[in-house]
Design a protein around this motif. Structure first.
Motif, PDB file in Angstrom:
ATOM      1  N   GLU A   2     -12.434 -13.396  12.131  1.00 53.70           N
ATOM      2  CA  GLU A   2     -11.733 -12.302  11.463  1.00 53.70           C
ATOM      3  C   GLU A   2     -12.664 -11.124  11.240  1.00 53.70           C
ATOM      4  OE1 GLU A   2     -11.971 -13.686   6.827  1.00 53.70           O
ATOM      5  OE2 GLU A   2     -10.348 -14.494   8.054  1.00 53.70           O
ATOM      6  N   ILE A   3     -12.040  -9.965  11.082  1.00 53.83           N
ATOM      7  CA  ILE A   3     -12.747  -8.722  10.781  1.00 53.83           C
ATOM      8  C   ILE A   3     -12.292  -8.280   9.403  1.00 53.83           C
ATOM      9  CG2 ILE A   3     -13.008  -6.297  11.397  1.00 53.83           C
ATOM     10  CD1 ILE A   3     -12.526  -7.057  14.291  1.00 53.83           C
ATOM     11  N   ILE A   4     -13.217  -7.897   8.548  1.00 55.02           N
ATOM     12  CA  ILE A   4     -12.876  -7.412   7.207  1.00 55.02           C
ATOM     13  C   ILE A   4     -13.230  -5.941   7.130  1.00 55.02           C
ATOM     14  CG2 ILE A   4     -13.387  -7.598   4.750  1.00 55.02           C
ATOM     15  CD1 ILE A   4     -13.917 -10.577   5.235  1.00 55.02           C
ATOM     16  N   SER A   5     -12.260  -5.151   6.677  1.00 49.12           N
ATOM     17  CA  SER A   5     -12.456  -3.713   6.528  1.00 49.12           C
ATOM     18  C   SER A   5     -11.813  -3.282   5.220  1.00 49.12           C
ATOM     19  CB  SER A   5     -11.827  -2.971   7.705  1.00 49.12           C
ATOM     20  OG  SER A   5     -11.959  -1.585   7.529  1.00 49.12           O
ATOM     21  N   GLY A   6     -12.618  -2.853   4.271  1.00 54.44           N
ATOM     22  CA  GLY A   6     -12.085  -2.455   2.967  1.00 54.44           C
ATOM     23  C   GLY A   6     -11.433  -3.641   2.285  1.00 54.44           C
ATOM     24  N   THR A   7     -10.174  -3.485   1.922  1.00 50.99           N
ATOM     25  CA  THR A   7      -9.436  -4.550   1.249  1.00 50.99           C
ATOM     26  C   THR A   7      -8.507  -5.285   2.206  1.00 50.99           C
ATOM     27  OG1 THR A   7      -7.724  -2.991   0.589  1.00 50.99           O
ATOM     28  CG2 THR A   7      -9.512  -3.368  -0.974  1.00 50.99           C
ATOM     29  N   TRP A   8      -8.725  -5.111   3.511  1.00 51.45           N
ATOM     30  CA  TRP A   8      -7.888  -5.744   4.526  1.00 51.45           C
ATOM     31  C   TRP A   8      -8.734  -6.650   5.411  1.00 51.45           C
ATOM     32  CZ3 TRP A   8      -2.603  -4.999   5.095  1.00 51.45           C
ATOM     33  CH2 TRP A   8      -2.042  -4.028   4.270  1.00 51.45           C
ATOM     34  N   LYS A   9      -8.115  -7.706   5.908  1.00 49.97           N
ATOM     35  CA  LYS A   9      -8.781  -8.546   6.896  1.00 49.97           C
ATOM     36  C   LYS A   9      -7.847  -8.713   8.088  1.00 49.97           C
ATOM     37  CE  LYS A   9      -7.435 -13.065   5.119  1.00 49.97           C
ATOM     38  NZ  LYS A   9      -7.886 -14.352   4.657  1.00 49.97           N
ATOM     39  N   GLY A  10      -8.462  -8.786   9.275  1.00 46.83           N
ATOM     40  CA  GLY A  10      -7.696  -8.903  10.500  1.00 46.83           C
ATOM     41  C   GLY A  10      -8.143 -10.098  11.311  1.00 46.83           C
ATOM     42  N   GLN A  11      -7.196 -10.727  11.979  1.00 43.12           N
ATOM     43  CA  GLN A  11      -7.472 -11.916  12.791  1.00 43.12           C
ATOM     44  C   GLN A  11      -7.667 -11.509  14.245  1.00 43.12           C
ATOM     45  OE1 GLN A  11      -7.834 -15.039  11.562  1.00 43.12           O
ATOM     46  NE2 GLN A  11      -7.522 -14.174   9.538  1.00 43.12           N
ATOM     47  N   LEU A  12      -8.765 -11.932  14.830  1.00 43.20           N
ATOM     48  CA  LEU A  12      -9.004 -11.708  16.254  1.00 43.20           C
ATOM     49  C   LEU A  12      -8.212 -12.739  17.065  1.00 43.20           C
ATOM     50  CD1 LEU A  12     -12.839 -11.027  16.172  1.00 43.20           C
ATOM     51  CD2 LEU A  12     -11.039  -9.387  16.710  1.00 43.20           C
ATOM     52  N   ASP A  13      -8.115 -12.526  18.355  1.00 45.80           N
ATOM     53  CA  ASP A  13      -7.407 -13.421  19.272  1.00 45.80           C
ATOM     54  C   ASP A  13      -5.926 -13.547  18.921  1.00 45.80           C
ATOM     55  OD1 ASP A  13      -9.835 -13.877  20.569  1.00 45.80           O
ATOM     56  OD2 ASP A  13     -10.311 -15.566  19.250  1.00 45.80           O
ATOM     57  N   MET A  14      -5.348 -12.450  18.444  1.00 42.76           N
ATOM     58  CA  MET A  14      -3.919 -12.447  18.137  1.00 42.76           C
ATOM     59  C   MET A  14      -3.200 -11.368  18.961  1.00 42.76           C
ATOM     60  SD  MET A  14      -3.306 -14.719  15.609  1.00 42.76           S
ATOM     61  CE  MET A  14      -1.960 -14.181  14.613  1.00 42.76           C
ATOM     62  N   GLY A  15      -3.843 -10.894  20.025  1.00 46.19           N
ATOM     63  CA  GLY A  15      -3.196  -9.935  20.894  1.00 46.19           C
ATOM     64  C   GLY A  15      -3.830  -8.556  20.909  1.00 46.19           C
ATOM     65  N   LEU A  16      -4.678  -8.246  19.934  1.00 44.79           N
ATOM     66  CA  LEU A  16      -5.325  -6.938  19.877  1.00 44.79           C
ATOM     67  C   LEU A  16      -6.815  -7.077  20.183  1.00 44.79           C
ATOM     68  CD1 LEU A  16      -3.769  -5.331  16.657  1.00 44.79           C
ATOM     69  CD2 LEU A  16      -3.088  -4.978  19.021  1.00 44.79           C
ATOM     70  N   ALA A  17      -7.363  -6.071  20.858  1.00 46.21           N
ATOM     71  CA  ALA A  17      -8.798  -6.021  21.118  1.00 46.21           C
ATOM     72  C   ALA A  17      -9.527  -5.771  19.788  1.00 46.21           C
ATOM     73  CB  ALA A  17      -9.110  -4.910  22.108  1.00 46.21           C
TER      74      ALA A  17
END
Length: 128
Positions: A2-17
């Motif tokens: 996962e990538i954490i940016s500010g107060t949000w986190k994002g999951q890799l390998d879910m369709g987005l680069a």
């Protein structure tokens, strides 16, 4: 991963680069393309391209829809999810109880009538 940016986190390998995901997370924080470009140290046009690519991959046409669709697919999520739920529940409670601190909007017909009266008075000129 996962990538954490500010107060949000994002999951890799879910369709987005990874760089597209970083841009989506920044959009979720309310940042403009120029602000994202400064943060990522790339050109604003590159940021716009990455956001457009993410929108295409998720099948949406607007930035708000991009964030909503990414959340729906669980690609991104707020880190303070419990706080967001409490705020939503509080807002629903305020609507039901008629909390006076909540700002009520006037019906549009009242505002339109006031604008028409103002415009009529502006167009009338006294005869000298």
């Amino acid at each position: 991963m996962e990538i954490i940016s500010g107060t949000w986190k994002g999951q890799l390998d879910m369709g987005l680069a990874p760089r597209e995901l970083e841009c989506v997370l920044a959009v979720a924080q309310g940042m403009t393309a120029k602000e994202i470009a400064r943060l990522m140290e790339i050109a604003p046009g590159t940021v716009a391209n990455r956001i457009e690519n993410a929108m295409y991959k998720l099948g949406v046409h607007r930035r708000a829809a991009l964030v909503a669709e990414a959340m729906r697919r669980q690609i991104i999520s707020p880190m303070c999810f419990a706080l967001a739920c409490l705020m939503a529940m509080n807002a629903m409670t305020n609507v039901q109880t008629g909390d006076p601190a909540r700002r009520e909007r006037r019906p549009p017909s009242v505002r339109i009538a006031q604008v028409r009266i103002t415009r009529r008075s502006e167009t009338l000129e006294p005869v000298a």
